[in-house]
Motif scaffolding. Sequence first.
Motif, PDB file in Angstrom:
ATOM      1  N   GLY A  29      79.474  28.237  34.951  1.00 15.56           N
ATOM      2  CA  GLY A  29      79.293  26.425  35.317  1.00 15.56           C
ATOM      3  C   GLY A  29      79.222  25.792  34.020  1.00 15.56           C
ATOM      4  N   LEU A  30      78.486  26.095  33.101  1.00  9.10           N
ATOM      5  CA  LEU A  30      78.400  25.185  32.019  1.00  9.10           C
ATOM      6  C   LEU A  30      79.812  25.036  31.304  1.00  9.10           C
ATOM      7  N   LEU A  31      80.652  26.123  31.366  1.00  2.91           N
ATOM      8  CA  LEU A  31      81.906  25.889  31.013  1.00  2.91           C
ATOM      9  C   LEU A  31      82.598  24.727  31.851  1.00  2.91           C
ATOM     10  N   ASP A  32      82.436  25.029  33.222  1.00  2.00           N
ATOM     11  CA  ASP A  32      83.174  23.852  33.991  1.00  2.00           C
ATOM     12  C   ASP A  32      82.659  22.294  33.715  1.00  2.00           C
ATOM     13  N   ALA A  33      81.456  22.488  33.456  1.00  3.91           N
ATOM     14  CA  ALA A  33      80.781  20.995  33.084  1.00  3.91           C
ATOM     15  C   ALA A  33      81.391  20.599  31.774  1.00  3.91           C
ATOM     16  N   VAL A  34      81.621  21.229  30.765  1.00  6.05           N
ATOM     17  CA  VAL A  34      82.091  20.936  29.542  1.00  6.05           C
ATOM     18  C   VAL A  34      83.480  20.798  29.409  1.00  6.05           C
ATOM     19  N   ALA A  35      84.125  21.249  30.249  1.00  7.90           N
ATOM     20  CA  ALA A  35      85.725  21.307  30.493  1.00  7.90           C
ATOM     21  C   ALA A  35      85.945  19.567  30.949  1.00  7.90           C
ATOM     22  N   GLU A  36      85.080  19.172  31.683  1.00 11.23           N
ATOM     23  CA  GLU A  36      85.244  17.941  32.536  1.00 11.23           C
ATOM     24  C   GLU A  36      84.315  16.824  31.846  1.00 11.23           C
ATOM     25  N   ASN A  37      83.684  17.225  30.680  1.00  9.50           N
ATOM     26  CA  ASN A  37      82.541  16.363  29.887  1.00  9.50           C
ATOM     27  C   ASN A  37      81.711  15.732  31.087  1.00  9.50           C
ATOM     28  N   ALA A  38      81.250  16.511  32.038  1.00  9.30           N
ATOM     29  CA  ALA A  38      80.330  15.904  33.195  1.00  9.30           C
ATOM     30  C   ALA A  38      79.170  15.369  32.683  1.00  9.30           C
ATOM     31  N   PRO A  39      78.638  14.270  33.166  1.00 15.89           N
ATOM     32  CA  PRO A  39      77.352  13.623  32.496  1.00 15.89           C
ATOM     33  C   PRO A  39      76.296  14.374  33.316  1.00 15.89           C
ATOM     34  N   ILE A  40      75.856  15.284  32.968  1.00 16.85           N
ATOM     35  CA  ILE A  40      75.017  16.129  33.551  1.00 16.85           C
ATOM     36  C   ILE A  40      73.942  16.720  32.385  1.00 16.85           C
TER      37      ILE A  40
ATOM     38  N   TYR B 225      72.757   9.839  28.009  1.00 17.09           N
ATOM     39  CA  TYR B 225      74.137  10.216  27.359  1.00 17.09           C
ATOM     40  C   TYR B 225      75.298  10.720  28.547  1.00 17.09           C
ATOM     41  N   GLN B 226      76.421  10.265  28.441  1.00 12.87           N
ATOM     42  CA  GLN B 226      77.692  10.276  29.209  1.00 12.87           C
ATOM     43  C   GLN B 226      78.368  11.503  29.226  1.00 12.87           C
ATOM     44  N   GLY B 227      77.494  12.768  28.949  1.00 17.15           N
ATOM     45  CA  GLY B 227      78.240  14.133  28.879  1.00 17.15           C
ATOM     46  C   GLY B 227      77.299  14.975  28.901  1.00 17.15           C
ATOM     47  N   VAL B 228      77.649  16.302  28.579  1.00 20.31           N
ATOM     48  CA  VAL B 228      76.895  17.545  28.916  1.00 20.31           C
ATOM     49  C   VAL B 228      75.908  17.682  27.619  1.00 20.31           C
ATOM     50  N   SER B 229      74.501  17.361  28.135  1.00 19.91           N
ATOM     51  CA  SER B 229      73.365  17.848  27.148  1.00 19.91           C
ATOM     52  C   SER B 229      72.637  19.018  27.642  1.00 19.91           C
ATOM     53  N   VAL B 230      72.164  19.775  26.793  1.00 19.55           N
ATOM     54  CA  VAL B 230      71.335  20.947  27.118  1.00 19.55           C
ATOM     55  C   VAL B 230      70.204  20.901  26.398  1.00 19.55           C
ATOM     56  N   VAL B 231      68.939  20.912  27.140  1.00 19.45           N
ATOM     57  CA  VAL B 231      67.645  20.647  26.849  1.00 19.45           C
ATOM     58  C   VAL B 231      66.818  22.052  26.829  1.00 19.45           C
ATOM     59  N   ILE B 232      66.160  22.607  25.934  1.00 19.95           N
ATOM     60  CA  ILE B 232      65.782  23.825  25.873  1.00 19.95           C
ATOM     61  C   ILE B 232      63.964  24.036  25.771  1.00 19.95           C
ATOM     62  N   PRO B 233      63.304  23.722  26.747  1.00 17.56           N
ATOM     63  CA  PRO B 233      62.023  23.795  26.448  1.00 17.56           C
ATOM     64  C   PRO B 233      61.718  25.264  26.114  1.00 17.56           C
ATOM     65  N   ARG B 234      60.917  25.791  25.213  1.00 20.52           N
ATOM     66  CA  ARG B 234      61.157  26.948  24.792  1.00 20.52           C
ATOM     67  C   ARG B 234      59.632  27.710  24.498  1.00 20.52           C
ATOM     68  N   ARG B 235      58.969  28.274  25.282  1.00 14.86           N
ATOM     69  CA  ARG B 235      57.648  28.859  25.135  1.00 14.86           C
ATOM     70  C   ARG B 235      57.491  30.444  25.631  1.00 14.86           C
TER      71      ARG B 235
END
Lengths: 195, 537
Positions: free
Chosen positions: B434-445, B506-516
């Motif tokens: 699904g992330l690949l789909d979002a990246v392929a269209e530079n979806a703002p998510i 940001y008008q593209g795909v960002s990934v935020v990783i809260p990590r604990r």
Amino acid sequence: MKTDLILAGVGGQGILTIAATLGMAALNNDFYLKQSEVHGMSQRGGEVQAHLRISDKEIASDLIADKTADLIVSVEPMEGLRYLNYLHDEGWLITNSRPYKNIPNYPDVDALIAEIEKVKNHIVLDADAMAKEIKASRSSNIIVLGAASPFINMDYKLIEEGIRTIFSRKGEDVVNINIKALKIGREFTEKKLNA
Amino acid sequence: MQKLLLLGAEAVAQGAIDGGLSGVYAYPGTPSTEITEYIQREKLAQERKVHSQWSSNEKTAMEAALGMSYSGKRAMVCMKHVGLNVAADAFINSAITGVNGGLVITVADDPSMHSSQNEQDSRFYGKFAMVPILEPSNQQEAYEMTYHAFELSEKFGVPVLMRLTTRISHSRSIIKRKEVKNENELSLPGDPRQFVLLPSIAKGRYRGLINKQVAMEMDSEESAFNEYIEGKDKSLGIIACGIAYNYLKENYKDSTIPYPIVKISQYPLPRTKIEKLVNETNEILVLEEGYPFVEEMIKGYLEKEKVKGRLDGTLPRDGELNPDHVAKALGFEIQKAGKNPEILVPRPPAMCVGCGHIDAYIALNEAMAEYGAGRVFADIGCYTLGALEPYNAINSCVDMGASITMAKGAADAGLVPAVAVIGDSTFTHSGMTGLLDAVAENAPITVIISDNFTTGMTGQQDSQALGRIEDICKGIGVDPEHIIVMNPTKKNHDLMVKTIKEELEYQGVSVVIPRRQCIQTVRNKSLAEKLRELNLK
Ligand SMILES: Cc1ncc(C[n+]2csc(CCOP(=O)(O)OP(=O)(O)O)c2C)c(N)n1
């Protein structure tokens, strides 16, 4: 000779250890046994119950029917009341009185105890305090099992053996402290019954 | 003979090991998880080096098991019912390819949805694929059926579906072990094109599968797991499937039942047994756990047979059965249900005290405040509990992986910003494509991958995502500047809010990783070691 019992408590309180102890005793002594566990969705802190059926004859259902349980054994006062619908009119409710408060709207404890005392046959004990007294704070569940043991159709010695098998991996000290826990629980009930 | 005290799930595991298993492939899911966990710690399985590591998802598990079967060895796949949706493509087609070594697919259904999104009945999948289905009524049968299932699979050259339900899987009883069988030797399929499903080959194989149906039915007819039990009172005939048979017996002292019964634990249905029952009795009662699968078949569209069950209200239409439901269906007066005191309050499941998901949600809620409610698409895991009070942080939970793709669809529709919340294990299960789909269209998510180093909800199994998330996201094509790791703690709250806000803009795909680390895993030594190796601790 058959005992149908409901085990109740909160995730992490050691209900499944009680179930495993009785299960081991049944396995080693050719009883029939069915034990159905319900794990809530959460890992910790949710309601947990087990249906446990022990008999010298074959058992059909994994679940106990409404109003047919001989015993409810609970390590927490509110959880003991939660499954009251399963208990038959002459059945016993054996419960720890120490509340496990992980919800904001936990009821008034005195009111809970009053509800428990409305049940015709009941034993209420502060298993946590008793455990602390014998320096076995993690064995309150086994104290509750001890308090329930006079109502279980199984020789006390066999339950002791069950404890031995379950805890043997953790060493002789742990075995002994749990056997002691079992004993003080049983004595508590015996005293009540003789009073 | 050795006796063991086992859960139904564990009985399946022991039956598989003793039946010559060479590999189990699985993705965790209640109530199936204990099968694989048991094989991971069982002595003989360890000695034999039976494969038992977790797979990324149910489809990869199914395919790997098929590969092992291709190579002549006995393999098992385990999953919860909804997992079979994920594995369905491989599963249905494996019936066409057929098997070489015995292949068993064990699926645990969850009627009453104790811990699931639905209560679908896997027997439909078995019928769909046209393969034999086994449905144990007790733990000993669960053991014996799995033990024999590999031979059944090899005999017909097709996979076998083993259907469990929660009460069988999570109920413990004493089982007697059988003699341990050897594993199969490595061997290639006799026909080198058996597994090549080009249309020309597939057509032939499909016809072969159709032609096997009669023999499968004959096998059910003769199976020791199906039984015609005579009864004097012909006013009613009972068909009791799987565990429902126990609830039936429970209602009669010494289990002597006046009516004729067909006990079903192997499908396709044994036709002559059913015919005999229908011909001998005035009316049929079908007792089955799950959907009215057998009931519908017997009743037929035109309802020519008098059949009682879940469809006419004799039994509840949904939810699991119990002895009381069955008593009522049999016309027994049941005692008025005991009443519970009004003082009781529920103890709903909740995220643990000290869980990192909580801090991530508190920050997310604050960052989202200016955009208003209704924009957070979440997924399945402990973090789904963020839907409840006091967080009310998420707006969807549908199927594993759906968070990212639903957020993308919503963004496509104009709901910008749209946010996805997904766990680490769910991300590698089915979030990556699904992330690949979002990246392929530079979806703002904005995708929040809440990483706790484990598959938490099902009991802290290993997560395939461990130490790989950033690289996966980079590889898929997310701009490295918009892959941000943060430590979800109270101390970092303001920084987290600020970071999330920036990424929302940001008008593209960002990934935020809260990590604990999941607090339930703090005593897990092997995880601690891996975290040290990966420099994550
Ligand atoms: C197709 C499918 N397979 C398995 C499950 C069972 N399941 C629910 S949540 C979950 C794991 C979630 O792990 P993760 O995403 O890491 O989140 P955590 O629970 O650790 O927060 C699994 C395996 C499911 N619901 N659907």
